[in-house]
Design a protein around this motif. Structure first.
Motif, PDB file in Angstrom:
ATOM      1  N   CYS A 129       0.764  -7.723 -33.914  1.00 30.15           N
ATOM      2  CA  CYS A 129       0.653  -7.220 -32.445  1.00 30.15           C
ATOM      3  C   CYS A 129       1.457  -8.269 -31.607  1.00 30.15           C
ATOM      4  N   LEU A 130       2.464  -7.472 -31.015  1.00 26.73           N
ATOM      5  CA  LEU A 130       3.670  -8.081 -30.367  1.00 26.73           C
ATOM      6  C   LEU A 130       3.766  -7.452 -28.635  1.00 26.73           C
ATOM      7  N   THR A 131       4.333  -8.176 -27.981  1.00 24.95           N
ATOM      8  CA  THR A 131       4.211  -8.002 -26.474  1.00 24.95           C
ATOM      9  C   THR A 131       5.776  -8.185 -26.088  1.00 24.95           C
ATOM     10  N   LEU A 132       5.959  -7.409 -25.068  1.00 24.42           N
ATOM     11  CA  LEU A 132       7.387  -7.568 -24.231  1.00 24.42           C
ATOM     12  C   LEU A 132       7.006  -6.650 -23.012  1.00 24.42           C
ATOM     13  N   ASP A 133       7.936  -7.155 -21.895  1.00 27.80           N
ATOM     14  CA  ASP A 133       8.036  -6.583 -20.423  1.00 27.80           C
ATOM     15  C   ASP A 133       9.058  -5.707 -20.372  1.00 27.80           C
ATOM     16  N   LEU A 134       8.948  -4.689 -19.417  1.00 27.03           N
ATOM     17  CA  LEU A 134       9.839  -3.777 -18.980  1.00 27.03           C
ATOM     18  C   LEU A 134      10.194  -4.474 -17.669  1.00 27.03           C
ATOM     19  N   LYS A 135      11.471  -4.007 -17.311  1.00 33.41           N
ATOM     20  CA  LYS A 135      12.008  -4.262 -15.945  1.00 33.41           C
ATOM     21  C   LYS A 135      11.211  -3.429 -15.077  1.00 33.41           C
ATOM     22  N   SER A 150       9.581 -15.417 -21.270  1.00 35.24           N
ATOM     23  CA  SER A 150      10.455 -16.586 -21.114  1.00 35.24           C
ATOM     24  C   SER A 150      10.789 -17.276 -22.235  1.00 35.24           C
ATOM     25  N   ASN A 151       9.697 -17.122 -23.208  1.00 34.14           N
ATOM     26  CA  ASN A 151       9.960 -17.893 -24.601  1.00 34.14           C
ATOM     27  C   ASN A 151      10.670 -16.931 -25.479  1.00 34.14           C
ATOM     28  N   ALA A 152      11.131 -15.886 -25.404  1.00 38.08           N
ATOM     29  CA  ALA A 152      11.693 -15.005 -26.216  1.00 38.08           C
ATOM     30  C   ALA A 152      13.302 -15.491 -26.324  1.00 38.08           C
ATOM     31  N   SER A 153      13.880 -15.089 -27.524  1.00 44.08           N
ATOM     32  CA  SER A 153      15.220 -15.193 -27.828  1.00 44.08           C
ATOM     33  C   SER A 153      15.882 -13.840 -27.550  1.00 44.08           C
ATOM     34  N   PRO A 154      17.265 -13.913 -27.243  1.00 47.33           N
ATOM     35  CA  PRO A 154      18.037 -12.851 -27.111  1.00 47.33           C
ATOM     36  C   PRO A 154      17.972 -11.835 -28.365  1.00 47.33           C
ATOM     37  N   VAL A 155      17.742 -12.212 -29.348  1.00 49.78           N
ATOM     38  CA  VAL A 155      17.466 -11.341 -30.592  1.00 49.78           C
ATOM     39  C   VAL A 155      16.248 -10.909 -30.845  1.00 49.78           C
TER      40      VAL A 155
END
Length: 119
Positions: free
Chosen positions: A13-19, A100-105
């Protein structure tokens, strides 16, 4: 008899935000109504058996089921070698607001499981 890999895939399970922009979110959703065939092929080639993405406000949640051969490192290597995947990732980056802890890749962040209902 079915293959054990198919019956018991591993799940991440992964997470990410949208603008926080309704127009960008709508556009992001439109792209996911018809994901480029090269992208779905690359996911399957990397060992992704199934994938779903959910959205609440700007927060996305991905459930990814993978076969026993899957590794994030192998998938990242395959993605770097695939110009169409790099194009897709660059395009999707326009809509995404990495944590905030994500890398650009690696914008999508793997979540820690904290509970599972006893079987």
């Amino acid at each position: 008899m079915s293959n054990v890999k198919e019956r018991h895939p591993r799940r991440f399970c992964l997470t990410l935000d949208l603008k926080d922009d309704p127009g960008l979110i709508a556009e992001y959703k439109r792209y996911h109504e018809k994901v480029w065939p090269e992208i779905t092929k690359s996911l399957k080639d990397a060992g992704v058996v199934d994938m779903e993405i959910y959205l609440l406000g700007t927060r996305m949640f991905m459930i990814m089921e993978v076969d026993s051969e899957f590794s994030f490192a192998k998938k990242a290597e395959m993605d770097l070698a695939n110009p169409k995947v790099r194009e897709w990732e660059e395009l999707m980056g326009r809509f995404q607001n990495p944590l905030s802890n994500a890398s650009p890749v690696e914008r999508w962040q793997v979540m820690e499981k904290v509970f599972e209902l006893e079987k």
